[in-house]
Scaffold this motif. Structure first.
Motif, mmCIF file in Angstrom:
data_model
loop_
_atom_site.group_PDB
_atom_site.id
_atom_site.type_symbol
_atom_site.label_atom_id
_atom_site.label_comp_id
_atom_site.label_asym_id
_atom_site.label_seq_id
_atom_site.Cartn_x
_atom_site.Cartn_y
_atom_site.Cartn_z
ATOM 1 N N PRO A 22 0.806 -1.029 -0.030
ATOM 2 C CA PRO A 22 0.145 0.171 -0.052
ATOM 3 C C PRO A 22 0.645 1.257 -0.115
ATOM 4 N N TRP A 23 0.412 2.360 -0.679
ATOM 5 C CA TRP A 23 1.208 3.533 -0.889
ATOM 6 C C TRP A 23 0.829 4.703 0.422
ATOM 7 N N LEU A 24 2.063 4.982 0.628
ATOM 8 C CA LEU A 24 2.110 6.318 1.671
ATOM 9 C C LEU A 24 2.490 7.514 0.830
ATOM 10 N N VAL A 25 1.783 8.562 0.799
ATOM 11 C CA VAL A 25 2.417 9.897 0.312
ATOM 12 C C VAL A 25 2.791 10.997 1.344
ATOM 13 N N LEU A 26 4.045 11.440 1.442
ATOM 14 C CA LEU A 26 4.548 12.036 2.456
ATOM 15 C C LEU A 26 4.485 13.630 2.101
ATOM 16 N N SER A 27 4.146 14.487 2.745
ATOM 17 C CA SER A 27 4.172 16.056 2.257
ATOM 18 C C SER A 27 4.633 16.630 3.409
ATOM 19 N N ARG A 88 -4.367 5.095 -5.362
ATOM 20 C CA ARG A 88 -4.905 5.130 -3.829
ATOM 21 C C ARG A 88 -3.945 5.113 -2.909
ATOM 22 N N ALA A 89 -3.904 5.984 -1.849
ATOM 23 C CA ALA A 89 -2.860 5.983 -1.073
ATOM 24 C C ALA A 89 -3.275 6.552 0.456
ATOM 25 N N THR A 90 -2.543 6.398 1.359
ATOM 26 C CA THR A 90 -2.688 7.120 2.496
ATOM 27 C C THR A 90 -1.976 8.396 2.449
ATOM 28 N N PHE A 112 -7.532 9.085 -1.830
ATOM 29 C CA PHE A 112 -6.961 8.704 -0.212
ATOM 30 C C PHE A 112 -8.136 7.924 0.365
ATOM 31 N N ASP A 113 -7.434 6.803 1.112
ATOM 32 C CA ASP A 113 -8.213 5.939 1.940
ATOM 33 C C ASP A 113 -8.130 6.584 3.478
ATOM 34 N N LYS A 114 -6.864 7.115 3.612
ATOM 35 C CA LYS A 114 -6.828 7.735 5.164
ATOM 36 C C LYS A 114 -5.953 8.784 5.025
ATOM 37 N N MET A 115 -5.866 9.578 6.323
ATOM 38 C CA MET A 115 -5.210 10.839 5.991
ATOM 39 C C MET A 115 -4.610 11.291 7.543
ATOM 40 N N VAL A 116 -3.218 11.453 7.657
ATOM 41 C CA VAL A 116 -2.657 11.863 8.800
ATOM 42 C C VAL A 116 -2.377 13.541 8.701
ATOM 43 N N LEU A 117 -2.996 14.386 9.542
ATOM 44 C CA LEU A 117 -2.790 15.944 9.423
ATOM 45 C C LEU A 117 -2.249 16.324 10.861
ATOM 46 N N ALA A 118 -0.733 16.474 10.708
ATOM 47 C CA ALA A 118 0.019 16.621 11.724
ATOM 48 C C ALA A 118 0.605 18.073 12.057
ATOM 49 N N ASP A 119 0.331 18.672 13.342
ATOM 50 C CA ASP A 119 0.997 19.912 13.356
ATOM 51 C C ASP A 119 0.419 20.979 12.514
ATOM 52 N N THR A 120 -0.992 21.096 12.267
ATOM 53 C CA THR A 120 -1.194 21.947 11.159
ATOM 54 C C THR A 120 -2.417 22.781 11.676
ATOM 55 N N GLY A 121 -3.089 23.474 10.886
ATOM 56 C CA GLY A 121 -4.049 24.038 11.454
ATOM 57 C C GLY A 121 -5.374 24.209 10.416
ATOM 58 N N HIS A 122 -6.508 25.018 10.560
ATOM 59 C CA HIS A 122 -7.820 25.012 9.653
ATOM 60 C C HIS A 122 -8.082 26.578 9.207
ATOM 61 N N SER A 123 -7.371 27.651 9.949
ATOM 62 C CA SER A 123 -7.580 28.909 9.690
ATOM 63 C C SER A 123 -6.508 29.776 10.004
ATOM 64 N N GLU A 199 -17.044 17.992 5.976
ATOM 65 C CA GLU A 199 -17.283 17.321 4.712
ATOM 66 C C GLU A 199 -16.156 15.902 4.257
ATOM 67 N N ILE A 200 -15.258 16.222 5.331
ATOM 68 C CA ILE A 200 -14.015 15.110 5.220
ATOM 69 C C ILE A 200 -14.630 13.600 5.897
ATOM 70 N N LYS A 201 -14.599 12.842 4.850
ATOM 71 C CA LYS A 201 -15.208 11.560 5.238
ATOM 72 C C LYS A 201 -13.981 10.439 5.315
ATOM 73 N N LEU A 202 -13.064 10.869 5.097
ATOM 74 C CA LEU A 202 -11.873 9.764 5.544
ATOM 75 C C LEU A 202 -11.606 9.487 7.043
ATOM 76 N N PRO A 203 -11.214 8.372 7.336
ATOM 77 C CA PRO A 203 -10.391 8.108 8.526
ATOM 78 C C PRO A 203 -9.102 9.086 8.721
ATOM 79 N N VAL A 204 -9.039 9.887 9.792
ATOM 80 C CA VAL A 204 -8.069 11.046 9.996
ATOM 81 C C VAL A 204 -7.525 10.738 11.279
ATOM 82 N N LEU A 205 -6.187 10.930 11.220
ATOM 83 C CA LEU A 205 -5.208 11.062 12.325
ATOM 84 C C LEU A 205 -4.830 12.374 12.517
#
Length: 256
Positions: A22-27, A88-90, A112-123, A199-205
Motif C-alpha cells: 500500500p502507498w504512503l504519500v508524504l508531504s 489510492r494512498a494514505t 485517498f483512503d486515510k489521512m494523517v494531519l500533523a501539526d497543522t491548522g484550519h484557519s 465534509e471530510i469523510k476519510l479516517p483521519v489521525l
C-alpha cells in the motif's frame, strides 16, 4: 531522486519501500524537504511503498515566482500521483503538508483512503496573517538565514534545539529558496477549511506536539472532524515527527 513535470512545474520526488505494498504519500513542512521524513521512511519502508516529494519551491523542485495557493499545491500532488499511476494512498502531511491534505480530502475524494494531519491548522486569524507578512518581508529583504533562529524557537523545544536532527532541519530552512518560502507562505495565509471539516469523510489521525504553537489548530481538527483520532505528543514542538520519532511512528502504526 527523480524529477517529474507536473501541473506546470518540475517536482523532485523519490519512491522507496516495498514493491506492491500500500502507498504512503508524504508531504513536508514549509522550509523543509523530503529529508524531514527520514525517520518515518526508515520505520515504514519494510511494509509500505512510499512517495516522498519536495514541495513546489522547496528542495530540488522548481521554485517559480508566487503566489501559490493550497489548491495549486494539492493539484501538484494529484498530478504526480497520476503520473506515477498511484490510484489510492494514505496521505501524511505536516504543517503546510496537513493543509494540502485537507485541500486534497475536499477536492480528490477518491485518491485517498486515510489521512494523517500533523501539526497543522484550519484557519489563519488576523494576528497570524500579520506574522506571515513579517516573515515574508524578512525573507525578501534579509534572506532565509535571518529566519532560522525564530523558526527553530517555534519548531522545537529548548532541550532538543541543539541536537543533530534539529540542526539538520535548521540547514533545510536556511537553504529554502526565498520564492518557495514566500509562495507557500502566501498560500498558508489563505487557509480556511474550518466550515468544511465536516465534509471530510476519510479516517483521519490528527497528531501534534504539545509544545507546538499550532497545536490548538490540530486539536480543533481532531475534535471537530467526524470520526477523527487525536494524538498529542509530550515534549515535542512543531516538527514532532523529528523531535519524537518513536512516539510519532507508534501513533502512525496504530492508525494505519
Amino acid at each position: 531522486m527523480k524529477t517529474a513535470k507536473v501541473n506546470g512545474t518540475e517536482i523532485n520526488y523519490e519512491v522507496s519501500g516495498k514493491e506492491g505494498a500500500p502507498w504512503l504519500v508524504l508531504s513536508h513542512s514549509l522550509a523543509c524537504t523530503t529529508r524531514m521524513w527520514d525517520p518515518q521512511i526508515a520505520a515504514f519502508k519494510d511494509r509500505y511503498r512510499i512517495l516522498n516529494y519536495d514541495m513546489r519551491g522547496h528542495g530540488a523542485s522548481a521554485a517559480p515566482a508566487g503566489p501559490y495557493s493550497l489548491e495549486m499545491l494539492a493539484d501538484d500532488v494529484a498530478a504526480l500521483m497520476k503520473q506515477l499511476n498511484i490510484q489510492r494512498a494514505t496521505f501524511i502531511g505536516l504543517s503546510i503538508g496537513g493543509m494540502i491534505g485537507q485541500t486534497l480530502a475536499l477536492r480528490q475524494t477518491k485518491l485517498f483512503d486515510k489521512m494523517v494531519l500533523a501539526d497543522t491548522g484550519h484557519s489563519q486569524p488576523p494576528e497570524a496573517i500579520k506574522q506571515w507578512e513579517e516573515r515574508i518581508r524578512i525573507a525578501q529583504t534579509q534572506g532565509m538565514k535571518a529566519l532560522v533562529p525564530s523558526t527553530m524557537e517555534r519548531w522545537f523545544t529548548p532541550a532538543f534545539r541543539e541536537s543533530p536532527p534539529a540542526k539538520a532541519i535548521a540547514k533545510l530552512i536556511e537553504n529554502t529558496p526565498v520564492a518557495g518560502y514566500v509562495g507557500c507562505g502566501q498560500a498558508i495565509m489563505k487557509l480556511n477549511t474550518t466550515a468544511r471539516l465536516k465534509e471530510i469523510k476519510l479516517p483521519v489521525l490528527a497528531i501534534a506536539g504539545e509544545a507546538d504553537p499550532a497545536a490548538p489548530g490540530t486539536k480543533y481538527i481532531g475534535e471537530n472532524l467526524p470520526g477523527a483520532k487525536l494524538v498529542m505528543l509530550k515534549q515535542a514542538g512543531h516538527i514532532a515527527n523529528v523531535e519524537q520519532p518513536e512516539k510519532f511512528n507508534q501513533a502512525l502504526r496504530d492508525f494505519l
